[in-house]
Scaffold this motif. Structure first.
Motif, PDB file in Angstrom:
ATOM      1  N   SER A  31       0.825  -1.200   0.000  1.00 12.68           N
ATOM      2  CA  SER A  31       0.000   0.000   0.000  1.00 12.68           C
ATOM      3  C   SER A  31       0.861   1.253   0.000  1.00 12.68           C
ATOM      4  O   SER A  31       1.982   1.257   0.499  1.00 12.68           O
ATOM      5  CB  SER A  31      -0.906   0.001   1.233  1.00 12.68           C
ATOM      6  OG  SER A  31      -0.132  -0.021   2.420  1.00 12.68           O
ATOM      7  N   LYS A  32       0.312   2.322  -0.569  1.00 13.17           N
ATOM      8  CA  LYS A  32       1.032   3.584  -0.602  1.00 13.17           C
ATOM      9  C   LYS A  32       0.681   4.428   0.614  1.00 13.17           C
ATOM     10  O   LYS A  32      -0.355   4.231   1.244  1.00 13.17           O
ATOM     11  CB  LYS A  32       0.697   4.336  -1.894  1.00 13.17           C
ATOM     12  CG  LYS A  32       1.234   3.640  -3.142  1.00 13.17           C
ATOM     13  CD  LYS A  32       1.043   4.504  -4.373  1.00 13.17           C
ATOM     14  CE  LYS A  32       1.705   3.854  -5.585  1.00 13.17           C
ATOM     15  NZ  LYS A  32       1.607   4.715  -6.802  1.00 13.17           N
ATOM     16  N   ILE A  33       1.556   5.369   0.921  1.00 15.29           N
ATOM     17  CA  ILE A  33       1.377   6.203   2.108  1.00 15.29           C
ATOM     18  C   ILE A  33       1.476   7.686   1.733  1.00 15.29           C
ATOM     19  O   ILE A  33       1.789   8.031   0.596  1.00 15.29           O
ATOM     20  CB  ILE A  33       2.433   5.879   3.189  1.00 15.29           C
ATOM     21  CG1 ILE A  33       3.852   6.214   2.659  1.00 15.29           C
ATOM     22  CG2 ILE A  33       2.338   4.430   3.626  1.00 15.29           C
ATOM     23  CD1 ILE A  33       4.947   6.096   3.707  1.00 15.29           C
ATOM     24  N   ILE A  34       1.198   8.528   2.717  1.00 12.90           N
ATOM     25  CA  ILE A  34       1.429   9.969   2.575  1.00 12.90           C
ATOM     26  C   ILE A  34       2.683  10.318   3.367  1.00 12.90           C
ATOM     27  O   ILE A  34       2.815   9.947   4.538  1.00 12.90           O
ATOM     28  CB  ILE A  34       0.243  10.788   3.103  1.00 12.90           C
ATOM     29  CG1 ILE A  34      -0.968  10.629   2.169  1.00 12.90           C
ATOM     30  CG2 ILE A  34       0.615  12.264   3.227  1.00 12.90           C
ATOM     31  CD1 ILE A  34      -2.220  11.328   2.655  1.00 12.90           C
ATOM     32  N   ILE A  35       3.609  10.993   2.709  1.00 12.67           N
ATOM     33  CA  ILE A  35       4.836  11.452   3.363  1.00 12.67           C
ATOM     34  C   ILE A  35       4.736  12.966   3.518  1.00 12.67           C
ATOM     35  O   ILE A  35       4.693  13.703   2.535  1.00 12.67           O
ATOM     36  CB  ILE A  35       6.080  11.089   2.544  1.00 12.67           C
ATOM     37  CG1 ILE A  35       6.151   9.572   2.323  1.00 12.67           C
ATOM     38  CG2 ILE A  35       7.350  11.590   3.243  1.00 12.67           C
ATOM     39  CD1 ILE A  35       7.267   9.126   1.393  1.00 12.67           C
ATOM     40  N   ALA A  36       4.651  13.420   4.761  1.00 11.21           N
ATOM     41  CA  ALA A  36       4.519  14.853   5.060  1.00 11.21           C
ATOM     42  C   ALA A  36       5.861  15.392   5.533  1.00 11.21           C
ATOM     43  O   ALA A  36       6.408  14.923   6.531  1.00 11.21           O
ATOM     44  CB  ALA A  36       3.457  15.053   6.141  1.00 11.21           C
ATOM     45  N   ILE A  37       6.387  16.371   4.808  1.00  7.96           N
ATOM     46  CA  ILE A  37       7.679  16.961   5.162  1.00  7.96           C
ATOM     47  C   ILE A  37       7.493  18.433   5.508  1.00  7.96           C
ATOM     48  O   ILE A  37       7.120  19.237   4.656  1.00  7.96           O
ATOM     49  CB  ILE A  37       8.699  16.810   4.016  1.00  7.96           C
ATOM     50  CG1 ILE A  37       8.871  15.330   3.638  1.00  7.96           C
ATOM     51  CG2 ILE A  37      10.037  17.424   4.420  1.00  7.96           C
ATOM     52  CD1 ILE A  37       9.858  15.099   2.505  1.00  7.96           C
TER      53      ILE A  37
END
Length: 229
Positions: free
Chosen positions: A2-8
């Motif tokens: 599954s894909k994720i959200i990467i918050a920077i």
């Protein structure tokens, strides 16, 4: 997997956008430069003489602003404001000098956050900014907070501006960076701050490739953990 959200999130000129952009390309994720969105709004306000103290003018302006990202022939992410490529213009210092004030306006932030959340519905996204892990996507699977020494950030910004033909004194750039840090961290609406569960990356002595590798390593660990669960 599954894909994720990467918050920077993080301070200006610490490498957020460059790292996020390259990391997204390496793992075939979408990349959204939220800083460019606020810069585009700032450019529109400046070009159309919108008073940041006039709520009605601000709301009317926001209704007339359309921001999108397109990839050019060289594979570079370009910012378009109402159909026009403004990628180079929004990086100039006169825009940088005003962007923190414009992005502190509640109506501006609400409008941009709404757009950003729509962009992240399908996940598989890397997004950088000031409040991605705290406000836009507090449920993001991976949150990163990037920082660096102010002088190093000013030097990086000076090099970036020079490549675009703008030669500016390092002290002027450093002053702008320090001013933005104060405004970003103390504003009432969605201030810049580290999320409680964010991983801190200090980029002062890191190359861009090292920053990208660190983000991808962290993302792989999160995805693998989710897959095993």
């Amino acid at each position: 997997m599954s894909k994720i959200i990467i918050a920077i999130d993080g301070h200006s000129s610490c490498g957020k956008s460059s790292t996020a952009k390259k990391a997204a390309a390496n793992i075939a994720y979408s990349y959204i430069d939220t800083g460019a969105m606020y810069r585009a709004v700032t450019l529109y306000f400046l070009q159309n003489h919108i008073s940041i103290s006039n709520q009605k003018e601000i709301e009317t302006a926001l209704e007339n602003i359309s921001i999108e990202f397109r990839i050019n022939a060289a594979g570079q992410n370009q910012t378009y404001l109402n159909g026009l490529n403004v990628e180079d213009e929004i990086r100039k210092l006169y825009v940088a000098n005003k962007v923190s004030e414009v992005s502190a306006i509640a109506a501006v932030r609400h409008a941009m956050v709404d757009q950003q959340r729509k962009m992240g519905k399908k996940k598989g996204l890397v997004m950088d900014g000031r409040d991605i892990g705290t406000v836009v996507f507090p449920e993001a699977e991976l949150k990163i907070f990037m920082t660096a020494d102010p002088l190093v950030r000013a030097q990086r910004r000076q090099i970036e501006l020079m490549t675009k033909g703008d030669v500016l004194d390092i002290e002027e750039i450093l002053e702008n960076i320090k001013k933005r840090d104060i405004i970003d961290s103390t504003r009432a609406e969605s201030p810049l701050k580290q999320a409680d569960d964010a991983v801190v990356i200090d980029t002062t002595y890191m190359t861009l490739d090292e920053q990208v590798d660190q983000v991808i390593l962290l993302a792989d660990m999160v995805v693998l953990k989710k897959w095993k669960a």
